[in-house]
Write an enzyme that holds these catalytic residues in place. Sequence first.
Site, PDB file in Angstrom:
ATOM      1  N   CYS A   1       1.047  -1.016   0.584  1.00  0.00           N
ATOM      2  CA  CYS A   1       0.129  -0.116  -0.145  1.00  0.00           C
ATOM      3  C   CYS A   1       0.716   1.299   0.164  1.00  0.00           C
ATOM      4  O   CYS A   1       1.152   1.664   1.108  1.00  0.00           O
ATOM      5  CB  CYS A   1      -0.416  -0.058   1.320  1.00  0.00           C
ATOM      6  SG  CYS A   1      -2.037   1.528   1.337  1.00  0.00           S
TER       7      CYS A   1
ATOM      8  N   CYS B   1      -0.374   3.869   2.559  1.00  0.00           N
ATOM      9  CA  CYS B   1      -0.073   3.910   3.356  1.00  0.00           C
ATOM     10  C   CYS B   1       1.100   4.345   4.105  1.00  0.00           C
ATOM     11  O   CYS B   1       1.224   4.860   5.014  1.00  0.00           O
ATOM     12  CB  CYS B   1      -0.731   2.419   3.953  1.00  0.00           C
ATOM     13  SG  CYS B   1      -2.473   1.951   3.328  1.00  0.00           S
ATOM     14  N   ASP B   2       2.250   3.800   3.145  1.00  0.00           N
ATOM     15  CA  ASP B   2       3.095   4.016   3.709  1.00  0.00           C
ATOM     16  C   ASP B   2       4.153   4.438   2.841  1.00  0.00           C
ATOM     17  O   ASP B   2       5.846   4.721   3.284  1.00  0.00           O
ATOM     18  CB  ASP B   2       3.778   2.168   3.891  1.00  0.00           C
ATOM     19  CG  ASP B   2       2.564   1.232   4.329  1.00  0.00           C
ATOM     20  OD1 ASP B   2       2.835   2.192   5.388  1.00  0.00           O
ATOM     21  OD2 ASP B   2       3.268   0.250   4.192  1.00  0.00           O
TER      22      ASP B   2
END
Length: 305
Positions: free
Chosen positions: A132, A135-136
């Site tokens: 993701c 997300c990261d």
Amino acid sequence: MLDIAIIGGGTAGLTAAIYAARAQLSAVVLEKFYTGGQIVNTETVDNYPGLPHISGFDLSDALRSHAEELGAQFRMEAAEKVQYRDGVFEVVLSEESEPICARTVIYAAGAHHRTLDIPGEQEFLGSGVSYCAACDAAFYAGRTAAVIGGGDTALSDALVLSRGCKTVYLVHRRSAYRANAELISRVKQAENIVPILDCVPVAIGGTDGVQTLTVKHVPSGKQRTLETQGVFVAVGMKPNTEMLEGVVDLDTSGYVIADETGTTSLNGFFAAGDVRTKPFRQLVTAAADGANCVHAVEQYLTAHQ
């Protein structure tokens, strides 16, 4: 007879359990492995509102504790089949337990990422390997990352990473991307996205974290090693909906066709989280789905008293 059988103990299912308990509805959460879902193995979650830098394990534990404090019930058993008869749902369990009967079902079993199945992928999950970018990406500012894939998701991930990364390698097994023309154009214009075409990943290396990605040139069979601190896998998702074939309407990719309320083609059956059709799959949208489903359940139960 329960009001709700909640299948899946990820963020969507846990949020549904919290809202069901607050609404004084009888419910049980069925989870075959462990509550929390995919985020349990995430070292740092940095995009859940109000809880920066929390680990995935701690976040899922907090969600479950919140639900339990409100009286939510949990059973660590797998749902094998869902049957609907005369306004009642029967959830058949994998153990030698009696089926669970409920007036409604919230299906929140999620989806799983397709994996590369190469050395180092599981070893460095959460320590350089991610599924993701949204997300990261923030963890790789000023660093080098590699994205694996050639579709819309992969190119979108590469663009997200390119905003902060020094270099982004975009590794695709074919000679041309499968994404839409606009994304391809934007990727070509990004000076720090380096295409690695006709190549497949064969190994991820490192010590305490990812340091290298080895790829093989498909036509020649020659291998080369890229220095990178992150590997983002974007080769597709697969929803956990095998048991729902013939029960509710699914799209061509297997996702449950459901709107923002979670309403599906079968009355009383609701879908929440990554398992349903929607454009953006994140923890916060999964939580919203869980809350929306319980609200829809309340309306359904009121109308079918």
